[in-house]
Design a protein around this motif. Sequence first.
Motif, PDB file in Angstrom:
ATOM      1  N   MET A  40      50.328  60.038 -11.275  1.00  0.00           N
ATOM      2  CA  MET A  40      49.004  59.925 -11.854  1.00  0.00           C
ATOM      3  C   MET A  40      48.027  60.692 -10.969  1.00  0.00           C
ATOM      4  SD  MET A  40      49.056  55.832 -12.704  1.00  0.00           S
ATOM      5  CE  MET A  40      47.672  55.866 -13.813  1.00  0.00           C
ATOM      6  N   LYS A  41      47.302  61.600 -11.586  1.00  0.00           N
ATOM      7  CA  LYS A  41      46.342  62.389 -10.826  1.00  0.00           C
ATOM      8  C   LYS A  41      44.952  61.770 -10.938  1.00  0.00           C
ATOM      9  CE  LYS A  41      48.805  66.717 -11.070  1.00  0.00           C
ATOM     10  NZ  LYS A  41      48.849  68.042 -11.660  1.00  0.00           N
ATOM     11  N   ALA A  71      51.269  57.314  -7.274  1.00  0.00           N
ATOM     12  CA  ALA A  71      52.152  56.591  -8.184  1.00  0.00           C
ATOM     13  C   ALA A  71      51.425  55.632  -9.117  1.00  0.00           C
ATOM     14  CB  ALA A  71      53.216  55.843  -7.383  1.00  0.00           C
ATOM     15  N   SER A  72      50.257  55.142  -8.707  1.00  0.00           N
ATOM     16  CA  SER A  72      49.603  54.106  -9.512  1.00  0.00           C
ATOM     17  C   SER A  72      48.100  54.091  -9.267  1.00  0.00           C
ATOM     18  CB  SER A  72      50.177  52.726  -9.149  1.00  0.00           C
ATOM     19  OG  SER A  72      49.804  52.393  -7.820  1.00  0.00           O
ATOM     20  N   GLN A  73      47.395  53.386 -10.153  1.00  0.00           N
ATOM     21  CA  GLN A  73      45.959  53.205  -9.962  1.00  0.00           C
ATOM     22  C   GLN A  73      45.690  52.381  -8.707  1.00  0.00           C
ATOM     23  OE1 GLN A  73      43.691  51.865 -13.357  1.00  0.00           O
ATOM     24  NE2 GLN A  73      41.937  51.354 -12.085  1.00  0.00           N
ATOM     25  N   ASP A  74      46.544  51.406  -8.437  1.00  0.00           N
ATOM     26  CA  ASP A  74      46.368  50.600  -7.221  1.00  0.00           C
ATOM     27  C   ASP A  74      46.383  51.485  -5.979  1.00  0.00           C
ATOM     28  OD1 ASP A  74      46.129  48.230  -8.632  1.00  0.00           O
ATOM     29  OD2 ASP A  74      48.219  47.643  -8.316  1.00  0.00           O
ATOM     30  N   ARG A  75      47.322  52.431  -5.924  1.00  0.00           N
ATOM     31  CA  ARG A  75      47.394  53.341  -4.780  1.00  0.00           C
ATOM     32  C   ARG A  75      46.150  54.215  -4.730  1.00  0.00           C
ATOM     33  NH1 ARG A  75      48.118  54.705   0.324  1.00  0.00           N
ATOM     34  NH2 ARG A  75      48.730  56.869   0.572  1.00  0.00           N
ATOM     35  N   GLU A  79      43.170  53.479  -5.760  1.00  0.00           N
ATOM     36  CA  GLU A  79      42.062  52.647  -5.276  1.00  0.00           C
ATOM     37  C   GLU A  79      42.184  52.382  -3.778  1.00  0.00           C
ATOM     38  OE1 GLU A  79      41.995  49.210  -7.826  1.00  0.00           O
ATOM     39  OE2 GLU A  79      41.382  50.403  -9.565  1.00  0.00           O
ATOM     40  N   GLU A  80      43.407  52.187  -3.304  1.00  0.00           N
ATOM     41  CA  GLU A  80      43.644  51.980  -1.864  1.00  0.00           C
ATOM     42  C   GLU A  80      43.180  53.199  -1.070  1.00  0.00           C
ATOM     43  OE1 GLU A  80      47.574  52.023   0.985  1.00  0.00           O
ATOM     44  OE2 GLU A  80      47.777  51.131  -1.000  1.00  0.00           O
ATOM     45  N   VAL A  81      43.521  54.384  -1.558  1.00  0.00           N
ATOM     46  CA  VAL A  81      43.121  55.622  -0.896  1.00  0.00           C
ATOM     47  C   VAL A  81      41.610  55.807  -0.967  1.00  0.00           C
ATOM     48  CG1 VAL A  81      43.253  58.139  -1.053  1.00  0.00           C
ATOM     49  CG2 VAL A  81      45.342  56.767  -1.197  1.00  0.00           C
ATOM     50  N   ALA A  82      41.038  55.663  -2.162  1.00  0.00           N
ATOM     51  CA  ALA A  82      39.599  55.893  -2.346  1.00  0.00           C
ATOM     52  C   ALA A  82      38.758  54.974  -1.470  1.00  0.00           C
ATOM     53  CB  ALA A  82      39.226  55.713  -3.812  1.00  0.00           C
ATOM     54  N   ALA A  83      39.244  53.755  -1.242  1.00  0.00           N
ATOM     55  CA  ALA A  83      38.504  52.807  -0.400  1.00  0.00           C
ATOM     56  C   ALA A  83      38.312  53.346   1.014  1.00  0.00           C
ATOM     57  CB  ALA A  83      39.219  51.465  -0.363  1.00  0.00           C
ATOM     58  N   LYS A  84      39.251  54.145   1.499  1.00  0.00           N
ATOM     59  CA  LYS A  84      39.154  54.713   2.850  1.00  0.00           C
ATOM     60  C   LYS A  84      38.101  55.827   2.928  1.00  0.00           C
ATOM     61  CE  LYS A  84      42.624  52.350   4.536  1.00  0.00           C
ATOM     62  NZ  LYS A  84      42.578  51.461   5.645  1.00  0.00           N
ATOM     63  N   PHE A  85      37.693  56.362   1.772  1.00  0.00           N
ATOM     64  CA  PHE A  85      36.713  57.440   1.734  1.00  0.00           C
ATOM     65  C   PHE A  85      35.280  56.918   1.707  1.00  0.00           C
ATOM     66  CE2 PHE A  85      40.510  59.584   0.710  1.00  0.00           C
ATOM     67  CZ  PHE A  85      40.327  60.938   0.905  1.00  0.00           C
ATOM     68  N   ALA A  86      35.086  55.663   1.363  1.00  0.00           N
ATOM     69  CA  ALA A  86      33.746  55.096   1.231  1.00  0.00           C
ATOM     70  C   ALA A  86      33.236  54.644   2.594  1.00  0.00           C
ATOM     71  CB  ALA A  86      33.765  53.923   0.259  1.00  0.00           C
ATOM     72  N   GLY A  87      32.046  55.084   2.935  1.00  0.00           N
ATOM     73  CA  GLY A  87      31.413  54.673   4.178  1.00  0.00           C
ATOM     74  C   GLY A  87      29.964  54.319   3.924  1.00  0.00           C
ATOM     75  N   PRO A  88      29.297  53.775   4.931  1.00  0.00           N
ATOM     76  CA  PRO A  88      27.890  53.424   4.781  1.00  0.00           C
ATOM     77  C   PRO A  88      27.058  54.622   4.328  1.00  0.00           C
ATOM     78  CG  PRO A  88      28.759  52.554   6.833  1.00  0.00           C
ATOM     79  CD  PRO A  88      29.813  53.459   6.262  1.00  0.00           C
ATOM     80  N   GLY A  89      26.213  54.393   3.328  1.00  0.00           N
ATOM     81  CA  GLY A  89      25.324  55.436   2.850  1.00  0.00           C
ATOM     82  C   GLY A  89      25.966  56.416   1.889  1.00  0.00           C
ATOM     83  N   GLU A  90      27.231  56.176   1.513  1.00  0.00           N
ATOM     84  CA  GLU A  90      27.916  57.082   0.606  1.00  0.00           C
ATOM     85  C   GLU A  90      28.534  56.297  -0.544  1.00  0.00           C
ATOM     86  OE1 GLU A  90      29.249  60.742   3.324  1.00  0.00           O
ATOM     87  OE2 GLU A  90      30.559  59.022   3.472  1.00  0.00           O
ATOM     88  N   THR A  91      28.701  56.959  -1.673  1.00  0.00           N
ATOM     89  CA  THR A  91      29.355  56.376  -2.838  1.00  0.00           C
ATOM     90  C   THR A  91      30.559  57.239  -3.163  1.00  0.00           C
ATOM     91  OG1 THR A  91      27.242  55.595  -3.718  1.00  0.00           O
ATOM     92  CG2 THR A  91      29.072  55.791  -5.279  1.00  0.00           C
ATOM     93  N   VAL A  92      31.675  56.585  -3.425  1.00  0.00           N
ATOM     94  CA  VAL A  92      32.889  57.306  -3.789  1.00  0.00           C
ATOM     95  C   VAL A  92      33.244  56.922  -5.222  1.00  0.00           C
ATOM     96  CG1 VAL A  92      35.351  57.542  -3.327  1.00  0.00           C
ATOM     97  CG2 VAL A  92      33.722  57.476  -1.435  1.00  0.00           C
ATOM     98  N   GLU A  93      33.460  57.922  -6.055  1.00  0.00           N
ATOM     99  CA  GLU A  93      33.842  57.709  -7.446  1.00  0.00           C
ATOM    100  C   GLU A  93      35.300  58.121  -7.596  1.00  0.00           C
ATOM    101  OE1 GLU A  93      32.697  59.535 -11.837  1.00  0.00           O
ATOM    102  OE2 GLU A  93      31.389  59.936 -10.120  1.00  0.00           O
ATOM    103  N   LEU A  94      36.080  57.245  -8.173  1.00  0.00           N
ATOM    104  CA  LEU A  94      37.489  57.520  -8.453  1.00  0.00           C
ATOM    105  C   LEU A  94      37.645  57.721  -9.952  1.00  0.00           C
ATOM    106  CD1 LEU A  94      40.452  57.645  -7.431  1.00  0.00           C
ATOM    107  CD2 LEU A  94      40.560  55.188  -7.900  1.00  0.00           C
ATOM    108  N   ARG A  95      38.147  58.882 -10.340  1.00  0.00           N
ATOM    109  CA  ARG A  95      38.264  59.156 -11.764  1.00  0.00           C
ATOM    110  C   ARG A  95      39.617  59.776 -12.057  1.00  0.00           C
ATOM    111  NH1 ARG A  95      33.646  62.439 -14.793  1.00  0.00           N
ATOM    112  NH2 ARG A  95      32.478  60.735 -13.913  1.00  0.00           N
ATOM    113  N   PRO A  96      40.306  59.239 -13.098  1.00  0.00           N
ATOM    114  CA  PRO A  96      41.580  59.849 -13.472  1.00  0.00           C
ATOM    115  C   PRO A  96      41.362  61.249 -14.029  1.00  0.00           C
ATOM    116  CG  PRO A  96      41.026  58.067 -14.984  1.00  0.00           C
ATOM    117  CD  PRO A  96      39.971  58.092 -13.940  1.00  0.00           C
TER     118      PRO A  96
END
Length: 124
Positions: free
Chosen positions: A1-2, A98-102, A104-121
């Motif tokens: 899944m990309k 492999a999955s949406q869960d993965r 989301e796990e990865v995207a969570a590491k990109f989010a920091g204070p003062g920033e917003t991270v959008e995850l989109r298929p």
Amino acid sequence: MKYVILIHSTPQPWGHPTSDFVAELQALPEQERATLQADFESVMQEMAERGELLGGQALGDPSEARLVRWHAGRRKITDGPYAETVEHFAGFFLIDVASQDRAEEVAAKFAGPGETVELRPVAE
């Protein structure tokens, strides 16, 4: 899944990595900033080793962006990115996991204070 991880930020001045220029992150204690940076570097290394990281790119200063819109039956180029934006699109990473869960796990590491991270298929 990309998926694409879109990073929205407001660094002042504009620069990369954006965390170096975001007041909310810079206000954190040095140890907390180091932990966040280590988390990011760790997930980047992990994705590279697993073949999940397909690419990514930081983007230049939004003041240099241009918009092409359809107006009065013609294409019109104007300054960008948008007139009323607070946050700007700072960069992106393309991942294949492999999955949406993965994702989301990865995207969570990109989010920091003062920033917003959008995850989109990615539409395929």
